[in-house]
Scaffold this motif. Structure first.
Motif: not given
Length: 401
Positions: A55-64
């Motif tokens: 229920r918790l909208p999530c996105e993951v951003v990898f800065v590589d």
């Protein structure tokens, strides 16, 4: 005002945070800076998937910034994730890990941003509690701390790393007692911050201590902490090194000299150290038979060169891109020698015009030329040219996988 759920489902997350109240609606962007962490990516994404409630909208951003196959591993592992995964690969890793985090902060689209390492030493199971604590306290910054009740630095390998961590914590809190009030672990790389509390344009990171940069330059008005246990690294090797330690010290100097008064004080201290190479050069040249007048002129250049190196690397490190190195050196040397030439007429003016004694006139002339030299150095050597864009730079390619 956001409503709250009372519990986190039993099958999700660490038991220690199952009772965390998670705000709903809400959203979180998890920013993960990576450098050759391909062996940890699948485990990290699996833990995030298990820890963040659906229920918790999530996105993951990898800065590589990797030189290995980390981006490809992220793309493959992202296929099994129920949330968007983005890779920002930087060809030029400006600012080190801290610079990578700033890129992630700029790219984040959620109300809350959680910053964590990619080596699984920061438990993703704490993400819901970080956000819930921030909502409950109305905080702009929530720090996961190893140094409050319930926290532990167990994952730090060896007494040397523990000693370095404690020493760095003590040093930073001693240098910034007011800005770091209420933050027991300014060296933590695990925290949550509201997107509205981030002013990315004022950040000038160097190395891996981005929380310190945020706390000193754009600290939110309210800060809270939650305890966490620093885990063992899942795979790979630590990126800590003596070089990173020196970058950290340079970062501290840059932060401490952010105000004009502090910069002027450090500029004066650097100038005082220039007497050492000046006197050594004068001794060597006169011992070799050179007359003391040309010897003094040449020896003064040694002091100028010494001062220039320290000013470049300690005081105006983040302003060196506005002019070429030879141009900065030429302007700095011109101002330094003008200081020497201007001092004698000033002394004569103070004595003749105001009837001052030689000693007091010399002291006043020293202060006057020092202030003029500092102002001239900042304005003519390290300030950007009019019309030049200070924020110019190449954009980091963004790829959602």
């Amino acid at each position: 005002m956001s409503s709250f759920e009372s519990t986190v489902p039993e099958e999700l997350g660490d038991p220690a945070v199952r009772g965390a109240e998670v705000p709903e609606p809400g959203a979180v962007t998890v920013v993960v800076p990576t450098f050759n962490e391909s062996a940890n990516i699948r485990q990290l994404l699996r833990q995030i998937t298990e820890s963040v409630p659906a229920r918790l909208p999530c996105e993951v951003v990898f800065v590589d910034d990797s030189t290995d196959d980390t981006p490809a591993v992220i793309a493959e592992a992202a296929r099994d994730c129920p949330f968007p995964v983005t890779v920002l690969h930087r060809e030029v890793p400006e600012g080190g890990l801290g610079g990578a985090v700033v890129e992630g902060l700029k790219a984040a689209t959620s109300q809350w941003i959680v910053v964590m390492d990619g080596d699984c030493q920061h438990p993703p199971s704490l993400i819901p509690e970080l956000i819930a604590s921030g909502e409950r306290a109305g905080a702009g910054l929530v720090v996961a701390s190893r140094y409050i009740a319930g926290g532990s630095r167990a994952g730090l390998a060896g007494g040397y790393r523990i000693a370095v961590s404690r020493g760095a914590t003590w040093l930073t809190k001693a240098l910034f007692p007011r800005r770091l009030r209420g933050i027991s672990d300014p060296m933590s790389g695990f925290f949550a911050i509201r997107r509205s509390a981030v002013t990315a344009e004022v950040l000038r990171p160097l190395g891996y201590k981005i929380l310190l940069e945020l706390a000193v330059r754009s600290r939110p008005r309210r800060v809270t902490e939650v305890p966490f246990v620093f885990q063992d690294r899942f795979a790979g090797e630590s990126k800590s090194s003596a070089r990173e330690g020196f970058r950290f010290l340079r970062h501290l100097v840059g932060l401490r000299t952010a105000s004009p008064v502090a910069r002027m004080l450090v500029f004066g201290l650097i100038g005082a150290t220039g007497f050492v190479p000046n006197l050594l050069g004068l001794y060597a040249l006169t011992a070799a038979g050179l007359h003391y007048v040309p010897a003094e002129i040449l020896a003064n250049q040694l002091g100028v060169a010494w001062n220039f190196l320290l000013v470049e690397h300690l005081l105006f490190r983040d302003r060196r891109g506005h002019r070429r190195g030879w141009e900065r050196l030429g302007r700095f040397a011109l101002l330094a020698n003008a200081d020497l030439v201007l001092r004698i007429p000033l002394i004569a003016f103070f004595v003749g015009r105001f009837g001052m004694g030689a000693l007091s006139a010399t002291a006043l002339a020293l202060v006057t030329t020092f202030v003029l030299r500092f102002a001239g150095t900042e304005a003519l050597v390290y300030l950007p040219r009019r019309g030049r864009e200070s924020g110019r730079g190449s954009r980091t390619p963004r790829r959602t996988v």
